[in-house]
Design a protein around this motif. Structure first.
Motif, mmCIF file in Angstrom:
data_model
loop_
_atom_site.group_PDB
_atom_site.id
_atom_site.type_symbol
_atom_site.label_atom_id
_atom_site.label_comp_id
_atom_site.label_asym_id
_atom_site.label_seq_id
_atom_site.Cartn_x
_atom_site.Cartn_y
_atom_site.Cartn_z
ATOM 1 N N HIS A 10 -7.720 -0.589 5.743
ATOM 2 C CA HIS A 10 -6.614 0.221 6.269
ATOM 3 C C HIS A 10 -6.807 1.674 5.838
ATOM 4 O O HIS A 10 -6.246 2.116 4.839
ATOM 5 N N HIS A 32 0.849 -1.202 0.000
ATOM 6 C CA HIS A 32 0.000 0.000 0.000
ATOM 7 C C HIS A 32 0.877 1.243 0.000
ATOM 8 O O HIS A 32 2.076 1.179 0.236
ATOM 9 N N HIS A 43 1.167 4.021 1.826
ATOM 10 C CA HIS A 43 1.655 4.799 2.966
ATOM 11 C C HIS A 43 3.173 4.949 2.903
ATOM 12 O O HIS A 43 3.889 4.022 2.525
ATOM 13 N N ASP A 78 -0.352 -4.072 7.019
ATOM 14 C CA ASP A 78 -1.242 -3.251 7.841
ATOM 15 C C ASP A 78 -2.714 -3.532 7.532
ATOM 16 O O ASP A 78 -3.132 -3.564 6.376
ATOM 17 N N HIS A 97 -5.206 -0.853 12.526
ATOM 18 C CA HIS A 97 -4.006 -1.670 12.690
ATOM 19 C C HIS A 97 -4.316 -2.835 13.613
ATOM 20 O O HIS A 97 -5.183 -2.727 14.477
ATOM 21 N N ASP A 143 5.588 4.930 5.020
ATOM 22 C CA ASP A 143 6.502 3.998 5.717
ATOM 23 C C ASP A 143 6.704 2.710 4.924
ATOM 24 O O ASP A 143 7.594 1.929 5.222
ATOM 25 N N HIS A 144 5.900 2.507 3.880
ATOM 26 C CA HIS A 144 6.065 1.341 2.998
ATOM 27 C C HIS A 144 6.616 1.719 1.623
ATOM 28 O O HIS A 144 7.163 0.878 0.931
HETATM 29 ZN ZN LIG Z 1 -0.106 1.640 6.484
#
Ligand SMILES: [Zn+2]
Length: 256
Positions: free
Chosen positions: A141, A66, A68, A163, A194, A70-71
């Protein structure tokens, strides 16, 4: 030898953006095929700063669960690294549609560097080299389209529950896994989409993988000392549960 390297174990904003844990994603080496999953902030640096360097030009593909940050933050960086700065066209990229179309996280000028940019959809079956993988169920999510992954190799079925909010159907989607990697961001239930520890425990109990690795920890999990929680879960559930460490290399022979 099949292995997975945890280039980061950080989950959620505080842990990622203060870099309390690293956030480089997961590197899979399966049946000789190298695959990067979720290259978050610092992914390339983590690949190259390991004592046993991971060479991005060896990658055959990159998968994004996905969009986001942080990914996905190093996704473009890893595409450029995989293709030797765009001089060697190779590799495939997979991502949900909202990461490719609107406000895309994959820069358009890089798309010609790779052999293909493919859209992930629910219940899809895809392949990278000799490795096939599926996206068994759409996760819940926030507003972001999110898919977990189920890899089939010649020896193992490996699931990555990225997530998600806990919901009916998750357990069935990831059944029959030899190895389960699960993002446990929260220690206690919260309003965020989460998984918390008890929900992860319920999934492990239901799926009964030969081995589980907990990762993607938010602040509440780190304070709860996941490295102490994992052995307690192993004892309680009678199933092998490990806690990922930054830079950890998991030899898949340990699964059996
Ligand atoms: Zn996420």
């Amino acid at each position: 030898m099949d292995y997975i390297v945890f280039l980061g174990t950080a989950g959620a904003r505080v842990v990622v953006f203060k870099q309390i844990r690293a956030s480089g994603g997961l590197w899979f080496s399966l049946d000789g095929t190298e695959i990067m999953v979720d290259p978050g902030p610092g992914s390339l640096v983590k690949c190259l700063s390991k004592k046993e360097k991971l060479d991005p030009t060896k990658l055959s593909g990159i998968i994004l669960t996905h969009r986001h940050l942080d990914h996905s933050a190093d996704l473009n960086v890893m595409i450029e690294a995989m293709t030797n700065g765009g001089f060697k066209k190779k590799g495939v990229v997979f991502a949900p549609e909202d990461a490719i179309e609107n406000d895309p996280v994959i820069l358009k000028y890089l798309r010609g560097y790779v052999d293909g940019v493919n859209v992930l959809k629910e219940k899809g079956t895809y392949s990278i080299g000799d490795i096939s993988f599926t996206t068994p169920i759409k996760h819940i999510h926030g507003k972001v389209e999110t898919y977990g992954l189920k890899f089939k190799t010649s020896k193992y079925t490996i699931s990555y529950i990225t997530d998600t909010k806990f919901f009916e159907g998750l357990k069935e989607a990831y059944e029959e896994s030899d190895l389960l990697i699960i993002n446990v961001v929260r220690y206690a239930p919260s309003e965020y989409d989460h998984l918390c520890l008890d929900e992860a425990k319920e999934l492990i109990k239901g799926i009964e993988p030969k081995m589980t690795v907990l990762t993607h920890f938010g602040m509440t999990m780190i304070r709860a000392r996941p490295w102490e929680i994992a052995p307690k879960l192993t004892e309680e559930l009678g199933l092998k549960v490990l806690c990922a460490r930054d830079g950890m290399k998991l030899d898949l022979q340990e699964i059996s």
